[in-house]
Every structure is written in C-alpha cells, then in structure tokens.
Write an enzyme that holds these catalytic residues in place. Sequence first.
Site, PDB file in Angstrom:
ATOM      1  N   GLU A  40       4.310   2.282 -10.322  1.00  0.00           N
ATOM      2  CA  GLU A  40       3.087   1.748  -9.710  1.00  0.00           C
ATOM      3  C   GLU A  40       1.885   2.640  -9.995  1.00  0.00           C
ATOM      4  O   GLU A  40       1.953   3.860  -9.873  1.00  0.00           O
ATOM      5  CB  GLU A  40       3.287   1.610  -8.200  1.00  0.00           C
ATOM      6  CG  GLU A  40       2.096   0.975  -7.487  1.00  0.00           C
ATOM      7  CD  GLU A  40       2.274   0.915  -5.977  1.00  0.00           C
ATOM      8  OE1 GLU A  40       1.516   0.173  -5.323  1.00  0.00           O
ATOM      9  OE2 GLU A  40       3.163   1.611  -5.445  1.00  0.00           O
ATOM     10  N   LYS A 113      -0.281  -7.621  -5.821  1.00  0.00           N
ATOM     11  CA  LYS A 113       0.506  -7.156  -4.684  1.00  0.00           C
ATOM     12  C   LYS A 113       0.114  -7.904  -3.408  1.00  0.00           C
ATOM     13  O   LYS A 113      -1.053  -7.938  -3.031  1.00  0.00           O
ATOM     14  CB  LYS A 113       0.287  -5.651  -4.516  1.00  0.00           C
ATOM     15  CG  LYS A 113       1.172  -4.974  -3.476  1.00  0.00           C
ATOM     16  CD  LYS A 113       0.949  -3.470  -3.529  1.00  0.00           C
ATOM     17  CE  LYS A 113       1.816  -2.708  -2.554  1.00  0.00           C
ATOM     18  NZ  LYS A 113       1.628  -1.251  -2.682  1.00  0.00           N
ATOM     19  N   CYS A 150       5.929  -2.344  -5.016  1.00  0.00           N
ATOM     20  CA  CYS A 150       6.150  -1.376  -3.951  1.00  0.00           C
ATOM     21  C   CYS A 150       6.396  -1.991  -2.575  1.00  0.00           C
ATOM     22  O   CYS A 150       7.498  -2.444  -2.313  1.00  0.00           O
ATOM     23  CB  CYS A 150       4.996  -0.381  -3.914  1.00  0.00           C
ATOM     24  SG  CYS A 150       5.431   1.178  -3.060  1.00  0.00           S
TER      25      CYS A 150
END
Length: 291
Positions: A40, A113, A150
């Site tokens: 990431e 995300k 994540c």
Amino acid sequence: MKIGFLQQHNVEDRKTNIVRLAEGVADLAKRGAQLIVLQELHNSLYFCQTEDVRLFDLAETIPGPSTQLFGELAKEHHVVIVTSLFEKRAAGLYHNTAVVIEADGKIAGKYRKMHIPDDPAYYEKFYFTPGDLGFHPINTSVGKLGVMVCWDQWYPEAARLMALQGAELLIYPTAIGYESSDAEEEQQRQRMAWQTVQRGHAVANGLPVVAVNRVGHEPDPSGQTNGITFWGTSFVAGPQGELIYEASTDEEESVIVDLDIAHSEQVRRWWPFLRDRRIDSYQEIVKRFID
C-alpha cells in the site's frame, strides 16, 4: 499462476523508493512472475501518521506519472502489476487507489479504498475520500482479480462481494504495524488477528488470498507517537486458508509463489458455501446495527 510480491521498507526520498520498486519488478519478472503485487502507498513513507495539508502534494492523477512508469515496466516485462497510489481526483478530492496494470502496459482497472480508518498514527480520513467504485473484480490476462486495500481486509462483506462477482483471487496491498505503547503480547494478538481474518475470507469464499505489507520502522514526524513498526508478514493463503507462504516480520523480501488457481474449483465442490447461503434471510445485514 506465478505471483511475485515485494515486501519493502520505504524511505523519505520518493525517487529512491520508486527506483527500488522498478528494480524489484524487473527482478521478479526475470524470475518468472506473471502477476506482481506491491504494498500500500508504495511510493512514499506512510504519510498518514500526521495531518498536514502540505502532504496532499504527494498525490497524483490517474493516469499520471506512476501509471506511466509501471505501465512501461509491465509492458517491458510482460507482467500484470497491482499498484497502490495516492490519487488526486480533483482539488480537495483524493483517494487511496489501487491500479491494476495489464501486461501490455495499459490500465486494466482501478479500485478506490472503501473503508477508511481513523486511529492514532493512521489519520486516513483526513486524506482519503471513501471509494465510490464499489467492490468489482478487475479482468486481466491472468484472471479476475479482487483487489482491495488494507482496512478493507477486515470486512467479510467486501471479500464476499468480490467472490460473488467471479473474483479468482483476493488481493490486499497493505500498510499496517505495531503501536509502540502496546505490550508485546497485544502486538502479536493484533498481527495474528490480521492474518486470521484474511485466511477466513479465503475459507469462506474458496479463494486464495494475497496480502502484501510493508516492513520496518517509520518515525512520526510530529513526535506525538514513537512511529509505526510495520509488521511485514506478507502472505499467500490457499482457498482452504492454508498458508502457502509467509514472509518475515522484520526483513525485506522479494518472493515468487506458485499458486494453483484451479484448485479453488475443487474446494468449492467440497464446501459449497455459495450454494447453501440463505440469501432470503440476510436483509438486515445492510443495517448499521440491529436494536
């Protein structure tokens, strides 16, 4: 499929990070990787430890300089690359975005995300607008990739939605580590919970999981905390949650894992979770809480 990944420690100089990434991609490709997954926000330090408007200067457009660079690498080495970038969509509108580059150098797709954390040293809500592209696999020459980022990796709903749309592999670029004030026992509980929940996604969906984390210590520029020690432990799990490879907690690694994607078909025949789901009884799952 031969999957390569780079578990790296980042430094303040972005050019150094990018040069090392390019060298790592080239090396993995020469060793036979067909798909390469990066961690990431791999171009820089994990800047979300503080809230600083000047750090928005790190963001870039998509397409932009990084997609150009990794596109050239993908085309030169004929590999699919999963990148993770700080996207500038417009003035005042930024995302934490994974971009998948096809082996011909073109953008195969992107994922913004969806789940954005806000914790001490992880002030991501200051920088990132929650994603608006939903959970949709990205079609590539190596298969349909369920790419998330994540904090998304803690949510079974996200993994399930990718699986229901035909994802053949769940992929999570990651930047997560230890809070220095926590006891050693608590740190290890957190690290193992992180791995366990993702292995659970593999089992529940009959799909392999690839999670690539950064490693090493990055100081807090504000001095409010002792910084983050990223716990590495990048791993590949099979469709029954079995660990196929687990990286070190404190060392950089450049790894290729040979993954039998077709095995998922057999696992799903043994454990037909999708067949037995009671979709007529799950309506309340969309509520925040059931009083």
